[in-house]
Design a protein around this motif. Structure first.
Motif, PDB file in Angstrom:
ATOM      1  N   VAL A  33       0.307  -1.421   0.340  1.00 37.42           N
ATOM      2  CA  VAL A  33       0.046  -0.559  -0.089  1.00 37.42           C
ATOM      3  C   VAL A  33       0.983   1.557  -0.158  1.00 37.42           C
ATOM      4  CG1 VAL A  33      -1.287   1.681   1.222  1.00 37.42           C
ATOM      5  CG2 VAL A  33      -1.975  -0.993   0.837  1.00 37.42           C
ATOM      6  N   ILE A  34       0.811   2.421  -0.703  1.00 32.44           N
ATOM      7  CA  ILE A  34       1.469   3.238  -1.042  1.00 32.44           C
ATOM      8  C   ILE A  34       0.550   4.091  -0.328  1.00 32.44           C
ATOM      9  CG2 ILE A  34       2.265   4.994  -2.534  1.00 32.44           C
ATOM     10  CD1 ILE A  34       3.928   2.211  -2.164  1.00 32.44           C
ATOM     11  N   GLY A  35       1.323   5.289   0.356  1.00 29.30           N
ATOM     12  CA  GLY A  35       0.408   6.821   0.972  1.00 29.30           C
ATOM     13  C   GLY A  35       1.544   7.745   0.991  1.00 29.30           C
ATOM     14  N   TRP A  36       0.166   8.766   0.613  1.00 27.96           N
ATOM     15  CA  TRP A  36       0.638  10.421   1.027  1.00 27.96           C
ATOM     16  C   TRP A  36       0.265  10.814   2.666  1.00 27.96           C
ATOM     17  CZ3 TRP A  36       4.447  12.301  -2.468  1.00 27.96           C
ATOM     18  CH2 TRP A  36       3.877  11.316  -4.512  1.00 27.96           C
ATOM     19  N   PHE A  37       1.169  11.402   3.094  1.00 32.49           N
ATOM     20  CA  PHE A  37       0.984  11.997   4.157  1.00 32.49           C
ATOM     21  C   PHE A  37       1.642  13.218   3.099  1.00 32.49           C
ATOM     22  CE2 PHE A  37       0.122   8.771   6.747  1.00 32.49           C
ATOM     23  CZ  PHE A  37       0.250   7.472   5.792  1.00 32.49           C
ATOM     24  N   ARG A  38       1.157  14.917   4.856  1.00 29.60           N
ATOM     25  CA  ARG A  38       1.892  15.797   4.414  1.00 29.60           C
ATOM     26  C   ARG A  38       2.184  17.036   6.255  1.00 29.60           C
ATOM     27  NH1 ARG A  38      -4.105  18.790   1.964  1.00 29.60           N
ATOM     28  NH2 ARG A  38      -5.354  18.916   3.719  1.00 29.60           N
ATOM     29  N   GLN A  39       2.699  18.013   5.578  1.00 28.98           N
ATOM     30  CA  GLN A  39       3.099  18.072   7.319  1.00 28.98           C
ATOM     31  C   GLN A  39       3.902  20.018   7.012  1.00 28.98           C
ATOM     32  OE1 GLN A  39       6.336  17.090   9.696  1.00 28.98           O
ATOM     33  NE2 GLN A  39       5.320  17.671  11.722  1.00 28.98           N
ATOM     34  N   ALA A  40       2.258  20.682   7.581  1.00 33.99           N
ATOM     35  CA  ALA A  40       2.340  22.019   6.946  1.00 33.99           C
ATOM     36  C   ALA A  40       3.067  22.230   8.413  1.00 33.99           C
ATOM     37  CB  ALA A  40       1.116  22.822   7.420  1.00 33.99           C
ATOM     38  N   PRO A  41       3.511  23.606   8.283  1.00 38.57           N
ATOM     39  CA  PRO A  41       4.250  24.663   9.143  1.00 38.57           C
ATOM     40  C   PRO A  41       3.930  24.339  10.542  1.00 38.57           C
ATOM     41  CG  PRO A  41       5.037  25.460   6.783  1.00 38.57           C
ATOM     42  CD  PRO A  41       3.886  24.276   6.851  1.00 38.57           C
ATOM     43  N   GLY A  42       4.415  23.729  11.699  1.00 42.98           N
ATOM     44  CA  GLY A  42       4.233  23.715  12.968  1.00 42.98           C
ATOM     45  C   GLY A  42       2.705  23.086  13.434  1.00 42.98           C
ATOM     46  N   LYS A  43       2.086  22.064  12.028  1.00 37.42           N
ATOM     47  CA  LYS A  43       1.238  20.873  12.756  1.00 37.42           C
ATOM     48  C   LYS A  43       1.527  19.601  12.491  1.00 37.42           C
ATOM     49  CE  LYS A  43      -2.507  24.252  10.742  1.00 37.42           C
ATOM     50  NZ  LYS A  43      -3.356  23.902   9.309  1.00 37.42           N
ATOM     51  N   GLU A  44       1.231  19.456  12.947  1.00 34.27           N
ATOM     52  CA  GLU A  44       1.539  16.810  13.058  1.00 34.27           C
ATOM     53  C   GLU A  44       1.095  16.787  11.742  1.00 34.27           C
ATOM     54  OE1 GLU A  44       0.067  15.822  17.363  1.00 34.27           O
ATOM     55  OE2 GLU A  44       0.007  14.691  15.985  1.00 34.27           O
ATOM     56  N   ARG A  45       1.786  15.799  11.123  1.00 36.80           N
ATOM     57  CA  ARG A  45       1.724  15.229   9.612  1.00 36.80           C
ATOM     58  C   ARG A  45       0.507  14.348  10.004  1.00 36.80           C
ATOM     59  NH1 ARG A  45       7.120  11.934   7.523  1.00 36.80           N
ATOM     60  NH2 ARG A  45       6.504  10.995   8.844  1.00 36.80           N
ATOM     61  N   ASP A  90      -3.661  24.351   1.713  1.00 35.27           N
ATOM     62  CA  ASP A  90      -3.029  22.768   1.090  1.00 35.27           C
ATOM     63  C   ASP A  90      -1.555  22.876   0.987  1.00 35.27           C
ATOM     64  OD1 ASP A  90      -5.768  22.868  -0.906  1.00 35.27           O
ATOM     65  OD2 ASP A  90      -5.282  20.947  -0.240  1.00 35.27           O
ATOM     66  N   THR A  91      -0.300  23.829   1.487  1.00 40.59           N
ATOM     67  CA  THR A  91       0.614  24.098   1.583  1.00 40.59           C
ATOM     68  C   THR A  91       1.300  22.812   2.353  1.00 40.59           C
ATOM     69  OG1 THR A  91       0.227  26.444   0.468  1.00 40.59           O
ATOM     70  CG2 THR A  91       2.758  26.252   1.888  1.00 40.59           C
ATOM     71  N   ALA A  92       2.197  22.628   2.207  1.00 44.63           N
ATOM     72  CA  ALA A  92       3.083  21.541   2.633  1.00 44.63           C
ATOM     73  C   ALA A  92       3.745  20.876   1.815  1.00 44.63           C
ATOM     74  CB  ALA A  92       2.174  20.823   3.600  1.00 44.63           C
ATOM     75  N   VAL A  93       4.548  20.494   3.297  1.00 46.34           N
ATOM     76  CA  VAL A  93       5.684  18.777   2.654  1.00 46.34           C
ATOM     77  C   VAL A  93       4.865  17.577   2.558  1.00 46.34           C
ATOM     78  CG1 VAL A  93       7.567  17.785   2.769  1.00 46.34           C
ATOM     79  CG2 VAL A  93       7.805  20.431   3.791  1.00 46.34           C
ATOM     80  N   TYR A  94       4.550  17.501   1.187  1.00 48.86           N
ATOM     81  CA  TYR A  94       4.304  16.368   0.768  1.00 48.86           C
ATOM     82  C   TYR A  94       4.643  14.879   1.052  1.00 48.86           C
ATOM     83  CZ  TYR A  94      -0.385  18.960   0.233  1.00 48.86           C
ATOM     84  OH  TYR A  94      -0.946  19.396   0.749  1.00 48.86           O
ATOM     85  N   TYR A  95       5.015  13.810   1.902  1.00 50.88           N
ATOM     86  CA  TYR A  95       5.519  12.544   2.087  1.00 50.88           C
ATOM     87  C   TYR A  95       4.363  11.706   1.106  1.00 50.88           C
ATOM     88  CZ  TYR A  95       8.237  15.023   5.108  1.00 50.88           C
ATOM     89  OH  TYR A  95       8.507  16.294   6.303  1.00 50.88           O
TER      90      TYR A  95
END
Length: 124
Positions: A33-45, A90-95
């Motif tokens: 399974v492949i998932g996409w996650f994101r983490q915005a500044p100051g927030k949890e992933r 939606d601004t974040a680092v996407y993993y």
């Protein structure tokens, strides 16, 4: 060596679109399974979306339903996240992340391997 590499991030205006790619190597891709996650500044992933190994099933966070789609090409060992109608939030680092024979859950503790991330910035 197992590796996940994200690409496709960038700066886009509100209402715009981006397609992220997650290229995998070093493991039997279709078993994960492949998932996409994101983490915005100051927030949890947080989990965004995931897709089964066969691409037959998907899951989305409520915040992106109807705007994002996920797909995979097992011949190319790649998963795609198509993001439409983008919003500033939606601004974040996407993993991207991989779970061996995993469930379709958006819980990061269920995932075994992670990429380094790609920055998405939605701003006018």
């Amino acid at each position: 060596q197992l590796q996940l590499v994200e690409s496709g991030g960038g700066l886009v205006q509100p209402g715009g679109s981006l397609r992220l790619s997650c290229a995998a190597s070093g493991f039997t891709f279709r078993y994960y399974v492949i998932g996409w996650f994101r983490q915005a500044p100051g927030k949890e992933r947080e989990g965004v979306s995931c897709i089964s190994g066969s691409a037959g099933s998907t899951n989305f966070a409520d915040s992106v339903k109807g705007r994002f789609t996920i797909s995979r090409d097992n011949a190319k060992n790649t998963v795609y996240l198509q993001m439409n109608s983008l919003k500033p939030e939606d601004t974040a680092v996407y993993y991207c992340a991989a779970a061996h024979f995993g469930s379709l859950v958006l819980d990061e503790s269920s995932y075994d391997y992670w990429g380094q991330g790609t920055q998405v910035t939605v701003s006018s």
